[in-house]
Design an enzyme around this catalytic site. Structure first.
Site, PDB file in Angstrom:
ATOM      1  N   ASN A  11     -12.442   0.699 -38.197  1.00 15.29           N
ATOM      2  CA  ASN A  11     -13.238   1.352 -39.242  1.00 15.29           C
ATOM      3  C   ASN A  11     -12.297   2.282 -40.002  1.00 15.29           C
ATOM      4  OD1 ASN A  11     -14.960   2.916 -40.765  1.00 15.29           O
ATOM      5  ND2 ASN A  11     -15.941   3.923 -39.009  1.00 15.29           N
ATOM      6  N   TRP A  12     -11.950   1.884 -41.213  1.00 13.78           N
ATOM      7  CA  TRP A  12     -10.962   2.657 -41.978  1.00 13.78           C
ATOM      8  C   TRP A  12     -11.567   3.913 -42.624  1.00 13.78           C
ATOM      9  CZ3 TRP A  12      -7.803  -1.639 -45.021  1.00 13.78           C
ATOM     10  CH2 TRP A  12      -7.002  -2.333 -44.093  1.00 13.78           C
ATOM     11  N   LYS A  13     -12.871   4.050 -42.510  1.00 12.44           N
ATOM     12  CA  LYS A  13     -13.557   5.217 -43.101  1.00 12.44           C
ATOM     13  C   LYS A  13     -13.120   5.415 -44.556  1.00 12.44           C
ATOM     14  CE  LYS A  13     -14.087   7.152 -38.554  1.00 12.44           C
ATOM     15  NZ  LYS A  13     -14.403   8.309 -37.745  1.00 12.44           N
ATOM     16  N   HIS A  96     -23.581   4.448 -38.235  1.00 10.53           N
ATOM     17  CA  HIS A  96     -22.423   5.215 -37.737  1.00 10.53           C
ATOM     18  C   HIS A  96     -22.817   6.695 -37.635  1.00 10.53           C
ATOM     19  CE1 HIS A  96     -18.497   7.119 -37.545  1.00 10.53           C
ATOM     20  NE2 HIS A  96     -18.050   5.970 -37.102  1.00 10.53           N
ATOM     21  N   GLU A  98     -21.379   9.298 -38.446  1.00  7.48           N
ATOM     22  CA  GLU A  98     -21.134  10.096 -39.655  1.00  7.48           C
ATOM     23  C   GLU A  98     -22.249   9.873 -40.676  1.00  7.48           C
ATOM     24  OE1 GLU A  98     -17.093   8.793 -40.170  1.00  7.48           O
ATOM     25  OE2 GLU A  98     -16.579   9.861 -38.338  1.00  7.48           O
ATOM     26  N   GLU A 168     -20.933   5.034 -29.358  1.00  7.27           N
ATOM     27  CA  GLU A 168     -19.945   6.015 -29.802  1.00  7.27           C
ATOM     28  C   GLU A 168     -20.491   7.420 -29.552  1.00  7.27           C
ATOM     29  OE1 GLU A 168     -17.197   4.169 -32.923  1.00  7.27           O
ATOM     30  OE2 GLU A 168     -18.946   4.898 -34.001  1.00  7.27           O
ATOM     31  N   GLY A 174     -13.189  11.029 -33.445  1.00  7.79           N
ATOM     32  CA  GLY A 174     -12.228  11.774 -34.258  1.00  7.79           C
ATOM     33  C   GLY A 174     -11.815  13.094 -33.638  1.00  7.79           C
ATOM     34  N   SER A 214     -12.252   7.976 -30.273  1.00  4.56           N
ATOM     35  CA  SER A 214     -10.857   8.288 -29.942  1.00  4.56           C
ATOM     36  C   SER A 214     -10.207   7.225 -29.053  1.00  4.56           C
ATOM     37  CB  SER A 214     -10.744   9.679 -29.310  1.00  4.56           C
ATOM     38  OG  SER A 214     -11.197  10.662 -30.231  1.00  4.56           O
ATOM     39  N   GLY A 235     -11.514   4.159 -35.081  1.00  8.22           N
ATOM     40  CA  GLY A 235     -11.368   4.852 -36.348  1.00  8.22           C
ATOM     41  C   GLY A 235      -9.903   5.167 -36.612  1.00  8.22           C
ATOM     42  N   GLY A 236      -9.498   6.390 -36.270  1.00  3.39           N
ATOM     43  CA  GLY A 236      -8.151   6.873 -36.590  1.00  3.39           C
ATOM     44  C   GLY A 236      -7.024   5.913 -36.236  1.00  3.39           C
TER      45      GLY A 236
HETATM   46  C1  PEP Z   1     -15.260   5.610 -35.463  1.00  9.46           C
HETATM   47  O1  PEP Z   1     -15.034   5.857 -36.618  1.00  9.46           O
HETATM   48  O2  PEP Z   1     -16.205   4.856 -35.205  1.00  9.46           O
HETATM   49  C2  PEP Z   1     -14.422   6.210 -34.434  1.00  9.46           C
HETATM   50  C3  PEP Z   1     -14.686   5.934 -33.184  1.00  9.46           C
HETATM   51  O3  PEP Z   1     -13.394   7.029 -34.823  1.00  9.46           O
HETATM   52  P1  PEP Z   1     -12.144   7.548 -33.925  1.00  9.46           P
HETATM   53  O4  PEP Z   1     -11.581   6.323 -33.256  1.00  9.46           O
HETATM   54  O5  PEP Z   1     -11.199   8.154 -34.907  1.00  9.46           O
HETATM   55  O6  PEP Z   1     -12.697   8.508 -32.934  1.00  9.46           O
END
Ligand code: PEP
Length: 251
Positions: A11-13, A96, A98, A168, A174, A214, A235-236
């Protein structure tokens, strides 16, 4: 070992512009060539048209991070399922954390989107997960159950094979804090039981439940070694070839 494939999604956000997205998509298409698992990249809406031709014909699916609950019409600032399909999007991430917690999306809205995406033939990654305060209050299972039940309300059993759940925990997204494989695995097993109650044991055995929060090269294998953890929503670490590739090629 289950028969379920591992499914690893990036997920590039709201990161990158077209040049960087093209570069990363090309590098990942090369790095994951021959990879044994199922893969997805979900760029921002404005990057989808750039990334689509790069992923075409590769083993990486094209995803979007959200979509409108309506097919079309007067919905300023929204992007519709028809517009996503027109660009070749195959999968949409919905609910998600967010979206839930920064933009106020509630279960009923997410459920409307889930049903619309499925009606149009898309695959859905439905995200669920508890806040830290909810976990500390002993409510992690109850929250995940409620989000799963509400997110899937009215979804036919025949469509469930196009639904992926991403667990999640919000406190792990994050933040650099990861759920332990034991804690994450326990919620995954619990959610699978919820699916069994709703759709029967066979459907529960088949459904892919990703972990997100993470995920990094050094914790991915231990998480995915758990029986009920069938992949990762990243994500990251999906923003760099050097961090996404080892996660995607694990095992
Ligand atoms: C996500 O965006 O779904 C996520 C899990 O982010 P991260 O891996 O950065 O925690």
């Amino acid at each position: 070992m289950s028969n379920r494939p591992y499914y690893i999604a990036g997920n590039w956000k709201m990161h990158m512009t077209r040049a960087g997205a093209a570069e990363l998509a090309k590098a990942l298409a090369g790095a994951l060539k021959g990879g044994r698992h199922k893969y997805l990249l979900a760029p921002s809406f404005t990057l989808i048209e750039t990334v689509a031709p790069i992923l075409k014909g590769t083993n990486i699916r094209l995803g979007a991070q959200n979509m409108a609950p309506e097919e079309q019409g007067a919905h300023t600032g929204e992007v519709s399922v028809l517009q996503l399909k027109d660009l070749g999007v195959e999968t949409v991430i919905l609910g998600h954390s967010e979206r839930r917690h920064s933009y106020g999306e509630e279960d009923a809205l997410i459920n409307k989107k889930v049903k619309l995406a499925l009606a149009h033939g898309l695959e859905v990654i439905l995200c669920i997960g508890e806040l830290l305060s909810e976990r500390e209050a002993g409510r992690a299972e109850a929250v995940c159950e409620a989000q799963t039940v509400a997110g899937l309300a009215g979804v036919a059993a025949a469509d469930l094979d196009r639904v992926v759940i991403a667990y999640e925990p919000v406190w792990a997204i994050g933040t650099g804090k990861t759920a332990t494989p034991e804690d994450a695995g326990a919620i995954h097993a619990f959610v699978r039981k919820v699916i069994a109650r709703l759709y029967g044991g066979d459907a529960a055995d088949r459904i892919i439940i990703q972990y997100g929060g993470s995920v990094k090269p050094d914790n991915a294998a231990a998480l995915m070694a758990k029986e009920d953890i069938d992949g990762a929503l990243v994500g990251g670490a999906s923003l760099k070839v050097d961090t996404f590739t080892p996660i995607a090629l694990f095992g």
